[in-house]
Design a protein around this motif. Sequence first.
Motif, PDB file in Angstrom:
ATOM      1  N   GLY A 147       0.771  -1.236   0.000  1.00  0.00           N
ATOM      2  CA  GLY A 147       0.000   0.000   0.000  1.00  0.00           C
ATOM      3  C   GLY A 147       0.800   1.282   0.000  1.00  0.00           C
ATOM      4  O   GLY A 147       0.234   2.365  -0.016  1.00  0.00           O
ATOM      5  N   GLU A 148       2.111   1.175   0.018  1.00  0.00           N
ATOM      6  CA  GLU A 148       2.976   2.360   0.047  1.00  0.00           C
ATOM      7  C   GLU A 148       3.858   2.397  -1.198  1.00  0.00           C
ATOM      8  O   GLU A 148       4.232   1.351  -1.730  1.00  0.00           O
ATOM      9  N   ILE A 149       4.228   3.603  -1.605  1.00  0.00           N
ATOM     10  CA  ILE A 149       5.192   3.741  -2.703  1.00  0.00           C
ATOM     11  C   ILE A 149       6.584   3.605  -2.110  1.00  0.00           C
ATOM     12  O   ILE A 149       6.955   4.316  -1.176  1.00  0.00           O
ATOM     13  N   GLU A 150       7.331   2.661  -2.637  1.00  0.00           N
ATOM     14  CA  GLU A 150       8.707   2.402  -2.200  1.00  0.00           C
ATOM     15  C   GLU A 150       9.665   2.834  -3.306  1.00  0.00           C
ATOM     16  O   GLU A 150       9.306   2.859  -4.479  1.00  0.00           O
ATOM     17  N   GLU A 151      10.879   3.133  -2.886  1.00  0.00           N
ATOM     18  CA  GLU A 151      11.925   3.482  -3.849  1.00  0.00           C
ATOM     19  C   GLU A 151      13.192   2.727  -3.452  1.00  0.00           C
ATOM     20  O   GLU A 151      13.536   2.660  -2.276  1.00  0.00           O
ATOM     21  N   ALA A 152      13.852   2.124  -4.463  1.00  0.00           N
ATOM     22  CA  ALA A 152      15.055   1.343  -4.175  1.00  0.00           C
ATOM     23  C   ALA A 152      15.996   1.386  -5.367  1.00  0.00           C
ATOM     24  O   ALA A 152      15.593   1.665  -6.496  1.00  0.00           O
ATOM     25  N   THR A 153      17.248   1.093  -5.076  1.00  0.00           N
ATOM     26  CA  THR A 153      18.230   0.887  -6.127  1.00  0.00           C
ATOM     27  C   THR A 153      18.419  -0.615  -6.231  1.00  0.00           C
ATOM     28  O   THR A 153      18.699  -1.286  -5.229  1.00  0.00           O
ATOM     29  N   GLU A 154      18.238  -1.150  -7.422  1.00  0.00           N
ATOM     30  CA  GLU A 154      18.336  -2.588  -7.628  1.00  0.00           C
ATOM     31  C   GLU A 154      19.278  -2.881  -8.785  1.00  0.00           C
ATOM     32  O   GLU A 154      19.650  -2.003  -9.552  1.00  0.00           O
ATOM     33  N   ILE A 155      19.651  -4.127  -8.869  1.00  0.00           N
ATOM     34  CA  ILE A 155      20.470  -4.630  -9.961  1.00  0.00           C
ATOM     35  C   ILE A 155      19.543  -5.448 -10.851  1.00  0.00           C
ATOM     36  O   ILE A 155      18.763  -6.258 -10.352  1.00  0.00           O
ATOM     37  N   LEU A 156      19.630  -5.262 -12.160  1.00  0.00           N
ATOM     38  CA  LEU A 156      18.743  -5.964 -13.080  1.00  0.00           C
ATOM     39  C   LEU A 156      19.511  -7.027 -13.851  1.00  0.00           C
ATOM     40  O   LEU A 156      20.573  -6.761 -14.425  1.00  0.00           O
ATOM     41  N   LEU A 157      18.978  -8.244 -13.827  1.00  0.00           N
ATOM     42  CA  LEU A 157      19.531  -9.333 -14.627  1.00  0.00           C
ATOM     43  C   LEU A 157      18.715  -9.461 -15.914  1.00  0.00           C
ATOM     44  O   LEU A 157      17.483  -9.437 -15.864  1.00  0.00           O
TER      45      LEU A 157
END
Length: 161
Positions: free
Chosen positions: A98-108
């Motif tokens: 229910g919340e907007i999250e923000e993250a830095t991720e690595i994409l495969l």
Amino acid sequence: MNMLGSRCPLPGHARPSVLICLLIVPAAFLTYPMFRTLSLQLHSAIMGSYVSGTHSVVFVNCPNEQIARDIARAVLEKKLAASVNILPKASSLYFWKGEIEEATEILLLIKTRTSKVPILSSYIRSVHPFEIPEVFSLAMDQGDVHYLKWLEDSMEVDRVG
């Protein structure tokens, strides 16, 4: 016309039921993923051309580079893919609980046979630290014939003897 003549076609003429089977059976195979993949591979081998959808790119997000590398290496060692690109620092915004999250991720970006996508997805879910990892695929429409052949050859199971 006698009954025998209406039931048994003349020599050299196919029975209508045989023609119907030749049309319906391949169509039925295309409706099931495993049968579809097998029929696409057979068509590709016979025709000597690439059939759209034989290979896919699977997208997987990871929380950090070490986990991304571990998953990539394991997928390759298990012959579930031929190649994996690791794209660093993708910014992600998404809804979570229910919340907007923000993250830095690595994409495969994982290149594999379309027929391997279900087992690849299951494997990734079993080792991934996220409760619901992002795992989805897009079928390849076209590509360089030599590259696609290399993809296919790279996923062959090692044969002994």
